[in-house]
Enzyme design. Structure first.
Site, PDB file in Angstrom:
ATOM      1  N   CYS A   1       0.870  -1.180   0.000  1.00 13.95           N
ATOM      2  CA  CYS A   1       0.000   0.000   0.000  1.00 13.95           C
ATOM      3  C   CYS A   1       0.907   1.230   0.000  1.00 13.95           C
ATOM      4  CB  CYS A   1      -0.953  -0.029   1.189  1.00 13.95           C
ATOM      5  SG  CYS A   1      -0.113   0.000   2.790  1.00 13.95           S
ATOM      6  N   THR A   2       0.372   2.406   0.316  1.00 13.98           N
ATOM      7  CA  THR A   2       1.156   3.641   0.200  1.00 13.98           C
ATOM      8  C   THR A   2       2.320   3.702   1.186  1.00 13.98           C
ATOM      9  OG1 THR A   2      -0.922   4.708  -0.364  1.00 13.98           O
ATOM     10  CG2 THR A   2       0.954   6.160   0.046  1.00 13.98           C
TER      11      THR A   2
END
Ligand code: ZN
Ligand code: ZN
Length: 336
Positions: A181-182
């Protein structure tokens, strides 16, 4: 990222899963520290930990990181540090919420069970192996702008919907699943959930796309990484960069992320330079003609009106002597 251009501001991204017994009291103290040190951004405090993305002058951000880590509960917090010319937030919000990422997975505690953490270099080595699948756990507007080559993406508008979509991944139960994810926070719970659902070999990219860009050059990340501040999107890949998104209006390759100038639409989209000017920052003719359409300056980012902004708003009690002294240490004696 190295600060090669001597930019004066830092942008920090971090999280820490740790039990907080007194979240509201801690929220107050944390909020006050930010106000006093001109830290801006969005911070969530919950019974299960901290999650924040903030900006400030480099020296203020250093004080802030030292402040967070000085608390034994958050000593293990890892900060992803980027640099910028200005603040990337207009305001500071420090809020209490029941979870640090809205996930509908409150029962899972990553400190008890989660996927194996892979450092960026380990992820880079492993991602092309035969029995491996890469799973993007982010939402549509994020993976449409950028994602790892060959990653599986999910048709979700919110991380809340992740558990429901896992049903479509049954056929991957015997593979090595690498989630990303980020900044890593969603994977803590996403990978824990996969393990709970019977996936056997689950890994997560520690520090997310952002750390991978900083430490492993971003190889094979295609497009840009969506971020939750004024920058909207950042470059990750310094090795083999590509553009995967297309202009929402004309369909040519474009990674210019904007918010539609019609405030009641405000959709995040890629719109090329030319179409941006033609539609004055709107995503369609209807949005262009909307009576409240905001003036377009070529950036596609609309600062909220900060006139009359009071950074102390949200502090329930007035800063008292003890708290100020605690935050400023011994030196406070002279000024209180
Ligand atoms: Zn276009
Ligand atoms: Zn629109």
């Amino acid at each position: 990222m190295e600060n090669t251009q001597n930019k004066p501001y830092s942008v920090l991204l971090y999280y820490c899963y740790a039990q907080i017994e007194n979240p509201e009291e801690y929220r107050e103290e944390h909020h006050l520290f930010c106000v006093e040190n001109n830290i801006r951004g969005r911070i969530i405090i919950s019974d299960e930990g901290l999650n924040g993305t903030v900006s400030g002058l480099i020296e203020d951000c250093e004080k802030y990181m030292a402040y967070v880590k000085s608390d034994p509960r958050f000593a293990k917090t890892e900060f992803k540090i980027d640099y910028h010319d200005t603040h990337t937030f207009a305001k500071i919000h420090v809020r209490y919420k029941p979870e640090i990422v809205h996930s509908s997975l409150r029962h899972l505690d990553p400190n008890v069970k989660t996927g194996k953490h892979l450092e960026p270099e380990e992820f880079k080595k492993m991602k092309d192996q035969e029995d491996v699948v890469i799973l993007d756990v982010r939402s549509n507007y994020e993976h449409e702008l950028g994602r790892f080559k060959n990653a599986i993406t999910l048709d979700i508008d919110n991380f809340r919907d992740f558990p429901e979509k896992v049903k479509e991944l049954e056929h991957l139960k015997n593979k090595k699943v690498l989630t990303y994810c980020t900044g890593g926070i969603k994977c803590e719970k996403a990978s824990a959930f996969l393990l709970e659902q019977g996936f056997e070999d689950v890994y997560q990219l520690h520090g997310g796309i952002i750390k991978y860009g900083m430490e492993a050059g971003g190889e094979d990340f295609e497009g840009k990484c969506y971020v939750f501040d004024n920058r909207i999107a950042v470059d990750v890949n310094k090795v083999n960069p590509t553009i995967i998104s297309t202009c929402h209006v004309c369909g040519t390759a474009s990674d210019r992320m904007v918010n539609c100038a019609n405030p009641s639409c405000n959709e995040h989209l890629a719109i090329c330079e030319k179409c941006g000017w033609e539609l004055e920052g709107a995503c369609s003719v209807e949005c262009k003609e909307h009576p409240e359409k905001r003036p377009y300056d070529g950036t596609g980012y609309y600062q909220k009106n900060t006139n009359g902004y009071n950074p102390y708003k949200g502090l329930h009690r007035k800063p008292n002597k003890d708290l100020i002294q605690k935050l400023h240490g011994e030196s406070a004696n002279s000024c209180v």
